[in-house]
Design a protein around this motif. Structure first.
Motif, mmCIF file in Angstrom:
data_model
loop_
_atom_site.group_PDB
_atom_site.id
_atom_site.type_symbol
_atom_site.label_atom_id
_atom_site.label_comp_id
_atom_site.label_asym_id
_atom_site.label_seq_id
_atom_site.Cartn_x
_atom_site.Cartn_y
_atom_site.Cartn_z
ATOM 1 N N TYR A 164 36.957 22.405 102.691
ATOM 2 C CA TYR A 164 36.066 23.346 102.018
ATOM 3 C C TYR A 164 36.209 24.710 102.669
ATOM 4 C CZ TYR A 164 32.128 25.818 100.125
ATOM 5 O OH TYR A 164 31.355 26.767 99.484
ATOM 6 N N ASN A 165 36.800 25.641 101.921
ATOM 7 C CA ASN A 165 36.909 27.031 102.358
ATOM 8 C C ASN A 165 37.634 27.166 103.698
ATOM 9 O OD1 ASN A 165 36.418 29.608 101.411
ATOM 10 N ND2 ASN A 165 34.536 29.862 102.579
ATOM 11 N N GLN A 166 38.666 26.345 103.897
ATOM 12 C CA GLN A 166 39.453 26.382 105.134
ATOM 13 C C GLN A 166 40.940 26.555 104.826
ATOM 14 O OE1 GLN A 166 38.115 26.273 108.208
ATOM 15 N NE2 GLN A 166 36.033 25.928 107.497
ATOM 16 N N ALA A 167 41.264 27.170 103.707
ATOM 17 C CA ALA A 167 42.658 27.282 103.280
ATOM 18 C C ALA A 167 43.536 27.968 104.319
ATOM 19 C CB ALA A 167 42.737 28.024 101.943
ATOM 20 N N GLN A 168 42.954 28.880 105.080
ATOM 21 C CA GLN A 168 43.761 29.625 106.059
ATOM 22 C C GLN A 168 44.307 28.722 107.165
ATOM 23 O OE1 GLN A 168 41.348 32.352 108.505
ATOM 24 N NE2 GLN A 168 39.522 31.310 107.731
ATOM 25 N N TYR A 169 43.685 27.561 107.365
ATOM 26 C CA TYR A 169 44.129 26.640 108.411
ATOM 27 C C TYR A 169 44.862 25.419 107.857
ATOM 28 C CZ TYR A 169 40.430 29.247 110.827
ATOM 29 O OH TYR A 169 39.630 30.229 111.344
ATOM 30 N N LEU A 170 44.867 25.248 106.550
ATOM 31 C CA LEU A 170 45.342 24.004 105.952
ATOM 32 C C LEU A 170 46.828 23.750 106.203
ATOM 33 C CD1 LEU A 170 44.514 21.533 104.344
ATOM 34 C CD2 LEU A 170 44.896 22.838 102.229
ATOM 35 N N ASP A 171 47.659 24.786 106.098
ATOM 36 C CA ASP A 171 49.095 24.599 106.354
ATOM 37 C C ASP A 171 49.342 24.044 107.755
ATOM 38 O OD1 ASP A 171 50.369 25.291 103.977
ATOM 39 O OD2 ASP A 171 50.388 27.431 104.457
ATOM 40 N N GLU A 172 48.635 24.591 108.729
ATOM 41 C CA GLU A 172 48.811 24.167 110.117
ATOM 42 C C GLU A 172 48.412 22.701 110.288
ATOM 43 O OE1 GLU A 172 47.799 26.083 114.524
ATOM 44 O OE2 GLU A 172 46.815 26.869 112.720
ATOM 45 N N CYS A 173 47.309 22.340 109.669
ATOM 46 C CA CYS A 173 46.843 20.955 109.723
ATOM 47 C C CYS A 173 47.855 20.004 109.093
ATOM 48 C CB CYS A 173 45.497 20.850 109.000
ATOM 49 S SG CYS A 173 44.877 19.170 108.797
#
Length: 205
Positions: free
Chosen positions: A11-20
């Motif tokens: 939820y509203n964390q797209a900026q970290y999703l690639d890294e995850c």
């Protein structure tokens, strides 16, 4: 069929999703699926998630109306094919060896595996968790959310959107599993992001 299903609520964390998701793809153990559950995010979570499903068929995508992290985790678990579950928050990461080390313990008959961790972001240091004891868990949570456990009918409380949903889940899971065996790896297999704007996560070091 995948042995381990990694559930990533977002939820509203797209900026970290690639890294995850990159940390998932880099696992030395390969028999996994990763289910990204978009909890009605207003950002570009869907765009990023769908790109990952194109890169690797082991990534799956689910959209739901905003219902909270517990409901998102449950949705992912209910749609998973793996015998084992790893809930992974979309702003965190796992080390390349986590699944491989956990599978060794799975083959030894353990039902739940966790490890030490590393804080990163606004705080950078090791996070040494306590070894498991039933009595300790009743007083405070000693297991982070990104533990690997054998799937059963226990789910997160979707009415508990903020608070101690992880702790409640582990109590329900552990005390409903007969002769449960729990192992804490001595290595650091989770990278736990600390942000100024984070909601209070259930377990702090």
């Amino acid at each position: 069929m995948s042995l381990i299903s990694i559930i990533v609520p977002c939820y509203n964390q797209a900026q970290y999703l690639d890294e995850c998701l990159n940390s998932v793809r880099n696992q030395s153990y390969q028999n996994w699926e990763c289910i990204i559950v978009n909890d009605g995010s207003p950002d570009n979570t869907e765009e990023i998630a769908l790109e990952w499903t194109k890169k690797d068929s082991r990534f799956k995508y689910i959209f739901q109306e905003n219902s909270g992290v517990s409901a998102a985790r449950n949705n992912g678990i209910d749609n998973s094919t793996g015998e084992w579950i790893l809930p992974l928050d979309s702003d965190d990461k796992i080390s390349p060896s986590y699944l491989e080390k956990a599978v060794i313990k799975i083959k030894e008959g353990y039902h739940l595996i966790y490890s030490n961790a590393i804080y990163f972001g606004k705080k950078n240091e090791k996070w040494i968790l306590e070894d498991y004891e039933h009595s300790k868990l009743l007083y405070h949570n000693i297991i982070f959310c990104a533990a690997i456990f054998k799937k059963n009918n226990i789910r997160f409380d979707s009415k508990m959107t903020y608070g101690f949903e992880d702790w409640e889940f582990w109590i329900n899971y552990i005390f409903s599993t007969e002769d449960i065996k729990i192992h804490k790896l001595d290595s650091c297999e989770l990278y736990y992001r600390i942000k100024n704007e984070s909601r209070n996560k259930t377990l702090k070091g």
